[in-house]
Design an enzyme around this catalytic site. Structure first.
Site, PDB file in Angstrom:
ATOM      1  N   HIS A  22       0.830  -1.329  -0.055  1.00  0.00           N
ATOM      2  CA  HIS A  22      -0.204   0.198   0.064  1.00  0.00           C
ATOM      3  C   HIS A  22       0.849   1.280   0.147  1.00  0.00           C
ATOM      4  CE1 HIS A  22      -3.101  -2.858   1.463  1.00  0.00           C
ATOM      5  NE2 HIS A  22      -3.711  -2.073   1.260  1.00  0.00           N
TER       6      HIS A  22
ATOM      7  N   ASN B 220       7.918  -4.357   3.698  1.00  0.00           N
ATOM      8  CA  ASN B 220       6.580  -4.166   3.782  1.00  0.00           C
ATOM      9  C   ASN B 220       5.908  -4.302   4.995  1.00  0.00           C
ATOM     10  OD1 ASN B 220       3.779  -3.724   2.720  1.00  0.00           O
ATOM     11  ND2 ASN B 220       3.368  -5.643   2.380  1.00  0.00           N
TER      12      ASN B 220
END
Length: 337
Positions: free
Chosen positions: A179, A211
């Site tokens: 994201h 991440n």
């Protein structure tokens, strides 16, 4: 004197600095970089102003919509031009896009406005060019009506199918769908949280060590800043930095995934501006390698002058603000930077 004091630094010198950063790995990368550069209510507009394509709640805006598009105007040296006052905060009834983009657009390329964030999509690389967020205590607060686990990654129907990324692109690639606008930043409603799972908001990221770890730590850090601020504005995006090859020349090399050739960034940036209740401004600018990073490496190791990110990305970030308006930059008194 620190190198960024000299705003006329040459492109060659900048590439040298970026190549030093790009060539290093994990902790070594961090050290080299540190020392080398160290609204729930749906908006309604007339169809002649914008077009929402297919069934996605994504608005695609022409430049004429905006009263101030700084990235499309003559570039002004933000280190020299002085603005005495901070741009007034938009009213609560103002369109969400004007609230988010209070301090100007970094660029005007394939802009999509969603309910709680704005992004520019790179149709060639099949990833965002940049994503812009306006974080408030309400947007990041725990909401029992919002369940991230019920969200699913899905294609962005507003992007032409020639240029769309799909879930198949990251399958078996070894990369996470990372994201850019974090789901945890957008908890006003389930629909808003779901919008963060559009693939146009994703870029391939190393999973373990990045991440799921250090990048997640940075996202949590930004949410902590909200508890100390009236407003927090964040611009996030990918970078593709050069590295020096064996022949001594600089090259930009990156992997692409599957048939859609989704680009895997070499680095990511996040630039955050905080506004206190009294109106004081501070900035933090981060540049991190898309690689596993040891948990022991502190986030501040990845602080860089915002000029480094701007030159590397080709974007003007928060250019409606002057450096003199910041009380703190990367945790230090701005006067000393």
């Amino acid at each position: 004197m620190k190198w960024w004091k000299n705003f006329s630094i040459s492109s060659r010198e900048m590439l040298k600095l970026l190549s030093i950063a790009g060539a290093a790995g994990s902790i070594g990368y961090a050290s080299a970089l540190h020392h080398a550069a160290i609204d729930d209510q749906r908006r309604k507009y007339d169809d002649s102003v914008f077009q929402v394509e297919r069934d996605e709640s994504v608005a695609v805006f022409p430049p004429s919509l905006f009263s101030r598009v700084s990235a499309a105007t003559k570039v002004k040296d933000s280190l020299i031009i002085h603005q005495a006052n901070v741009i007034p905060e938009p009213s609560q009834n103002a369109p969400r896009i004007s609230q988010i983009m209070r301090y100007g657009f970094p660029s005007l390329s394939n802009i999509r406005s969603l309910d709680d964030f704005v992004l520019a999509y790179d149709t060639r690389l099949r990833i965002p060019q940049w994503v812009f967020e306006h974080l408030t205590p309400a947007s990041v607060a725990k909401n029992d009506q919002v369940d991230r686990s019920k969200c699913d990654f899905h294609e962005d129907g507003s992007v032409h199918h020639y240029f769309r990324s799909t879930n198949e692109d990251c399958k078996y690639s070894g990369y996470d769908r990372g994201h850019m606008a974090a789901a945890g930043n957008h908890r006003l409603s389930q629909d808003i949280c779901q919008q963060t799972f559009l693939l146009s908001n994703m870029a391939p990221q190393v999973g373990k060590g990045f991440n799921r770890d250090k990048w997640n730590e940075l996202e949590q850090h930004c949410r902590k800043l909200v508890s100390q601020s009236r407003n927090v504005y964040a611009c996030t995006g990918p970078l593709f930095l050069p590295r020096k090859a064996d022949d001594g020349k600089l090259y930009v090399k990156y992997r692409v995934l599957w048939d859609n050739h989704v680009a895997v960034p070499t680095q990511f940036f996040k630039v955050v501006v905080c506004e206190s209740e009294s109106g004081e401004l501070s900035m933090e600018s981060f540049l991190m390698p898309n690689a596993a990073i040891d948990d022991a490496v502190p986030l501040k190791t990845f602080h860089v002058p915002s000029e480094v990110t701007e030159r590397a990305s080709g974007l003007l970030l928060f250019d409606q603000l002057n450096k003199k308006q910041f009380k703190l930059i990367n945790g230090k008194t701005a006067a000393w930077i």
